[in-house]
Write a protein that holds these residues in place. Sequence first.
Motif, short mmCIF file in Angstrom:
data_model
loop_
_atom_site.label_atom_id
_atom_site.label_comp_id
_atom_site.label_asym_id
_atom_site.label_seq_id
_atom_site.Cartn_x
_atom_site.Cartn_y
_atom_site.Cartn_z
N VAL A 158 1.50 8.69 -10.14
CA VAL A 158 1.30 7.25 -10.06
C VAL A 158 1.50 6.76 -8.62
O VAL A 158 0.72 5.94 -8.12
N ALA A 159 2.52 7.27 -7.94
CA ALA A 159 2.76 6.87 -6.55
C ALA A 159 1.61 7.32 -5.65
O ALA A 159 1.17 6.57 -4.77
N LEU A 160 1.10 8.53 -5.88
CA LEU A 160 -0.01 9.03 -5.09
C LEU A 160 -1.27 8.19 -5.29
O LEU A 160 -1.95 7.81 -4.33
N VAL A 161 -1.56 7.83 -6.53
CA VAL A 161 -2.72 6.99 -6.83
C VAL A 161 -2.54 5.61 -6.19
O VAL A 161 -3.48 5.04 -5.63
N ALA A 162 -1.32 5.07 -6.24
CA ALA A 162 -1.06 3.76 -5.63
C ALA A 162 -1.25 3.80 -4.12
O ALA A 162 -1.84 2.89 -3.54
N VAL A 163 -0.79 4.87 -3.48
CA VAL A 163 -0.96 5.00 -2.03
C VAL A 163 -2.44 5.10 -1.68
O VAL A 163 -2.91 4.50 -0.72
N ILE A 164 -3.20 5.84 -2.45
CA ILE A 164 -4.64 5.96 -2.20
C ILE A 164 -5.32 4.61 -2.36
O ILE A 164 -6.14 4.21 -1.54
N ILE A 165 -4.98 3.89 -3.41
CA ILE A 165 -5.60 2.57 -3.63
C ILE A 165 -5.21 1.60 -2.53
O ILE A 165 -6.06 0.91 -1.97
N ILE A 166 -3.93 1.55 -2.20
CA ILE A 166 -3.47 0.62 -1.17
C ILE A 166 -3.99 1.02 0.21
O ILE A 166 -4.36 0.18 1.02
N GLY A 167 -4.05 2.30 0.47
CA GLY A 167 -4.44 2.77 1.79
C GLY A 167 -5.92 2.70 2.09
O GLY A 167 -6.32 2.46 3.22
N PHE A 168 -6.76 2.92 1.09
CA PHE A 168 -8.18 3.07 1.39
C PHE A 168 -9.12 2.22 0.54
O PHE A 168 -10.19 1.85 1.00
N VAL A 169 -8.76 1.88 -0.66
CA VAL A 169 -9.70 1.23 -1.57
C VAL A 169 -9.55 -0.28 -1.59
O VAL A 169 -10.55 -1.00 -1.65
N ASP A 170 -8.36 -0.77 -1.52
CA ASP A 170 -8.09 -2.19 -1.69
C ASP A 170 -8.68 -3.03 -0.56
O ASP A 170 -8.95 -2.55 0.54
N GLU A 171 -8.90 -4.31 -0.83
CA GLU A 171 -9.41 -5.24 0.18
C GLU A 171 -8.43 -5.39 1.35
O GLU A 171 -8.83 -5.57 2.48
#
Length: 121
Positions: free
Chosen positions: A23-36
């Motif tokens: 979950v932490a890894l997915v959150a870092v990926i979303i926050i780091g690269f996918v999110d606005e």
Amino acid sequence: MKNFFRKIWLFIKASTVLKYAVVALVAVIIIGFVDENSIWNHMKNKETISELESEIEKYDAEHKANQYKIRQLDRDPKAIEKIARERYFMKADDEDIYVLDDDVEQSSPTSQADLSHETAE
């Protein structure tokens, strides 16, 4: 192959610590690269800001130079006369103006031969 992913899924499901890690890894990926508001977009925005700030500095310097020229024109009537003579080729009644052109047209021998060939046809 299907059994391999199934075993991995069951292992993740059984391990509590691994669940949090995924979950932490997915959150870092979303926050780091996918999110606005991602880190990637943040870095691009910083680059854009620095480019715009350099443009602001350039335009401020140009504005100051133009303000100086305007003040000179307001104070000195000779400055207006100088601009009229240099830019617009205005003259007094008893003067003659000679415009000297600094651009020297250089022609190469091949271009001369091409021109003579074109006129011969």
